[in-house]
Design a protein around this motif. Structure first.
Motif, PDB file in Angstrom:
ATOM      1  N   ILE A  14      46.013 -21.028  47.114  1.00 16.55           N
ATOM      2  CA  ILE A  14      46.877 -21.037  48.151  1.00 16.55           C
ATOM      3  C   ILE A  14      46.366 -19.883  49.034  1.00 16.55           C
ATOM      4  N   LYS A  15      45.832 -18.719  48.578  1.00 15.28           N
ATOM      5  CA  LYS A  15      45.162 -17.715  49.319  1.00 15.28           C
ATOM      6  C   LYS A  15      43.980 -18.407  50.178  1.00 15.28           C
ATOM      7  N   LYS A  16      43.289 -19.367  49.555  1.00 14.85           N
ATOM      8  CA  LYS A  16      42.223 -19.909  50.231  1.00 14.85           C
ATOM      9  C   LYS A  16      42.594 -21.201  51.116  1.00 14.85           C
ATOM     10  N   ASN A  17      44.076 -21.460  51.462  1.00 18.18           N
ATOM     11  CA  ASN A  17      44.406 -22.560  52.233  1.00 18.18           C
ATOM     12  C   ASN A  17      44.612 -23.862  51.806  1.00 18.18           C
ATOM     13  N   ASP A  18      44.688 -23.796  50.365  1.00 16.95           N
ATOM     14  CA  ASP A  18      44.756 -24.926  49.618  1.00 16.95           C
ATOM     15  C   ASP A  18      46.183 -25.500  49.555  1.00 16.95           C
ATOM     16  N   GLU A  19      46.329 -26.621  50.387  1.00 14.19           N
ATOM     17  CA  GLU A  19      47.710 -27.085  50.553  1.00 14.19           C
ATOM     18  C   GLU A  19      48.325 -27.990  49.303  1.00 14.19           C
ATOM     19  N   LYS A  20      47.204 -28.303  48.330  1.00 17.77           N
ATOM     20  CA  LYS A  20      47.744 -28.995  47.425  1.00 17.77           C
ATOM     21  C   LYS A  20      48.351 -28.003  46.312  1.00 17.77           C
ATOM     22  N   ALA A  21      47.503 -27.150  46.259  1.00 20.74           N
ATOM     23  CA  ALA A  21      48.217 -25.920  45.373  1.00 20.74           C
ATOM     24  C   ALA A  21      49.446 -25.630  45.803  1.00 20.74           C
ATOM     25  N   PHE A  22      49.685 -25.323  47.004  1.00 23.81           N
ATOM     26  CA  PHE A  22      51.031 -24.819  47.596  1.00 23.81           C
ATOM     27  C   PHE A  22      51.918 -25.799  47.286  1.00 23.81           C
ATOM     28  N   HIS A  23      51.582 -27.198  47.346  1.00 30.83           N
ATOM     29  CA  HIS A  23      52.671 -28.301  47.120  1.00 30.83           C
ATOM     30  C   HIS A  23      53.053 -28.185  45.386  1.00 30.83           C
ATOM     31  N   ILE A  24      51.902 -27.948  44.835  1.00 35.04           N
ATOM     32  CA  ILE A  24      52.233 -27.810  43.331  1.00 35.04           C
ATOM     33  C   ILE A  24      53.219 -26.871  43.043  1.00 35.04           C
ATOM     34  N   LEU A  25      53.005 -25.488  43.555  1.00 41.50           N
ATOM     35  CA  LEU A  25      53.901 -24.326  43.380  1.00 41.50           C
ATOM     36  C   LEU A  25      55.367 -24.750  43.925  1.00 41.50           C
ATOM     37  N   PHE A  26      55.163 -25.418  45.027  1.00 39.24           N
ATOM     38  CA  PHE A  26      56.552 -25.627  45.699  1.00 39.24           C
ATOM     39  C   PHE A  26      57.413 -26.447  44.713  1.00 39.24           C
ATOM     40  N   ASP A  27      56.731 -27.448  44.037  1.00 36.67           N
ATOM     41  CA  ASP A  27      57.513 -28.437  43.241  1.00 36.67           C
ATOM     42  C   ASP A  27      57.833 -27.866  42.000  1.00 36.67           C
ATOM     43  N   ARG A  28      57.027 -26.816  41.462  1.00 39.23           N
ATOM     44  CA  ARG A  28      57.578 -26.076  40.249  1.00 39.23           C
ATOM     45  C   ARG A  28      58.401 -24.873  40.391  1.00 39.23           C
ATOM     46  N   TYR A  29      58.758 -24.461  41.700  1.00 38.17           N
ATOM     47  CA  TYR A  29      59.580 -23.406  41.522  1.00 38.17           C
ATOM     48  C   TYR A  29      60.806 -23.672  42.741  1.00 38.17           C
ATOM     49  N   TYR A  30      60.899 -24.857  43.636  1.00 35.46           N
ATOM     50  CA  TYR A  30      61.742 -25.020  44.487  1.00 35.46           C
ATOM     51  C   TYR A  30      63.148 -25.100  43.953  1.00 35.46           C
ATOM     52  N   LYS A  31      63.352 -25.866  42.892  1.00 35.56           N
ATOM     53  CA  LYS A  31      64.741 -26.116  42.194  1.00 35.56           C
ATOM     54  C   LYS A  31      65.336 -24.735  41.612  1.00 35.56           C
ATOM     55  N   LYS A  32      64.277 -23.868  40.870  1.00 32.49           N
ATOM     56  CA  LYS A  32      64.811 -22.979  40.474  1.00 32.49           C
ATOM     57  C   LYS A  32      65.114 -21.818  41.294  1.00 32.49           C
ATOM     58  N   LEU A  33      64.181 -21.631  42.600  1.00 32.75           N
ATOM     59  CA  LEU A  33      64.788 -20.722  43.661  1.00 32.75           C
ATOM     60  C   LEU A  33      65.896 -21.068  44.223  1.00 32.75           C
ATOM     61  N   VAL A  34      66.193 -22.448  44.304  1.00 30.16           N
ATOM     62  CA  VAL A  34      67.373 -22.950  45.145  1.00 30.16           C
ATOM     63  C   VAL A  34      68.690 -22.295  44.035  1.00 30.16           C
ATOM     64  N   ASP A  35      68.584 -22.646  42.805  1.00 27.47           N
ATOM     65  CA  ASP A  35      69.806 -22.251  41.827  1.00 27.47           C
ATOM     66  C   ASP A  35      69.751 -20.663  41.853  1.00 27.47           C
ATOM     67  N   TYR A  36      68.715 -19.901  41.932  1.00 23.56           N
ATOM     68  CA  TYR A  36      68.889 -18.447  42.120  1.00 23.56           C
ATOM     69  C   TYR A  36      69.733 -17.870  43.393  1.00 23.56           C
ATOM     70  N   ALA A  37      69.101 -18.769  44.468  1.00 20.95           N
ATOM     71  CA  ALA A  37      69.660 -18.278  45.793  1.00 20.95           C
ATOM     72  C   ALA A  37      71.130 -18.570  45.895  1.00 20.95           C
ATOM     73  N   PHE A  38      71.504 -19.661  45.172  1.00 23.92           N
ATOM     74  CA  PHE A  38      72.756 -20.148  44.867  1.00 23.92           C
ATOM     75  C   PHE A  38      73.584 -19.220  44.472  1.00 23.92           C
ATOM     76  N   THR A  39      73.255 -18.370  43.549  1.00 20.74           N
ATOM     77  CA  THR A  39      74.114 -17.381  42.847  1.00 20.74           C
ATOM     78  C   THR A  39      74.592 -16.495  43.791  1.00 20.74           C
ATOM     79  N   PHE A  40      73.744 -16.029  44.851  1.00 19.83           N
ATOM     80  CA  PHE A  40      74.265 -15.335  45.918  1.00 19.83           C
ATOM     81  C   PHE A  40      74.985 -15.963  47.077  1.00 19.83           C
TER      82      PHE A  40
END
Length: 192
Positions: A14-40
């Protein structure tokens, strides 16, 4: 441990501008982070907005990623900070309109609460109808409490440009409330 190494590799890419890596990370953590933010927030839409801001922040600051540290922890920290920023902005925005109403009442405007509420609603509509950049700058100043120099630095524009947008906003607000001299006077005292 392998998951962390995968995250570390993704962070490097991602640091090297790799959008595919960004999308993989997004898919991996999006739902977990939404659940986390929802607690607030207790509100799914707000939680999703906060997490979207998290990933926008991650992408725009990708050059600063320290791939030796956990990207997962970094994402959770950004999410928490995004929530805090959102909460502060919302509170500041609410207090902005509450303060105008309070001043109107305190200065003994002889109108009923309903008329004052209508004026506040009209003010919100006028602000929402401002040109995008003008509205953004007004909100940064009045709702977030930022000084002109801070706004200029954040938006990478000159202080003169900030002043120009603020003047435009004030002109449109004055025009909308033309003939309502007492309310305009209160707005003027509050907004300068």
């Amino acid at each position: 441990m392998k998951s962390f190494l995968d995250d570390s590799l993704l962070a490097d890419n991602i640091k090297k501008n790799d959008e595919k890596a960004f999308h993989i990370l997004f898919d991996r953590y999006y739902k977990k982070l939404v659940d986390y933010a929802f607690t607030f927030t207790g509100n799914l839409q707000e939680a999703e907005d906060i997490v979207q801001q998290t990933f926008i922040t991650l992408w725009t600051t990708r050059k600063k990623i320290d791939s030796k540290k956990s990207i997962k922890s970094y994402l959770y920290r950004i999410t928490h900070n995004s929530y805090i920023d959102t909460y502060r902005k919302q509170k500041h925005k609410e207090s902005f309109f509450d303060e105008i109403k309070e001043r109107a009442l305190r200065d003994r405007i002889n109108d009923h609460d309903e008329i004052i509420e209508q004026r506040i609603l009209k003010l919100k509509i006028v602000i929402d109808a401002l040109p995008d950049k003008c509205k953004e700058i007004l909100q940064m100043n009045k709702f977030q409490g930022l000084k002109y120099k801070e706004i200029a630095d954040q938006l990478d524009i000159s202080v003169k440009t900030v002043e120009s947008h603020m003047n435009t906003a004030f002109k449109k607000i004055r025009k909308a409330f033309k003939g309502d001299d007492l309310f305009l006077f209160l707005l003027y005292k509050f907004m300068r």
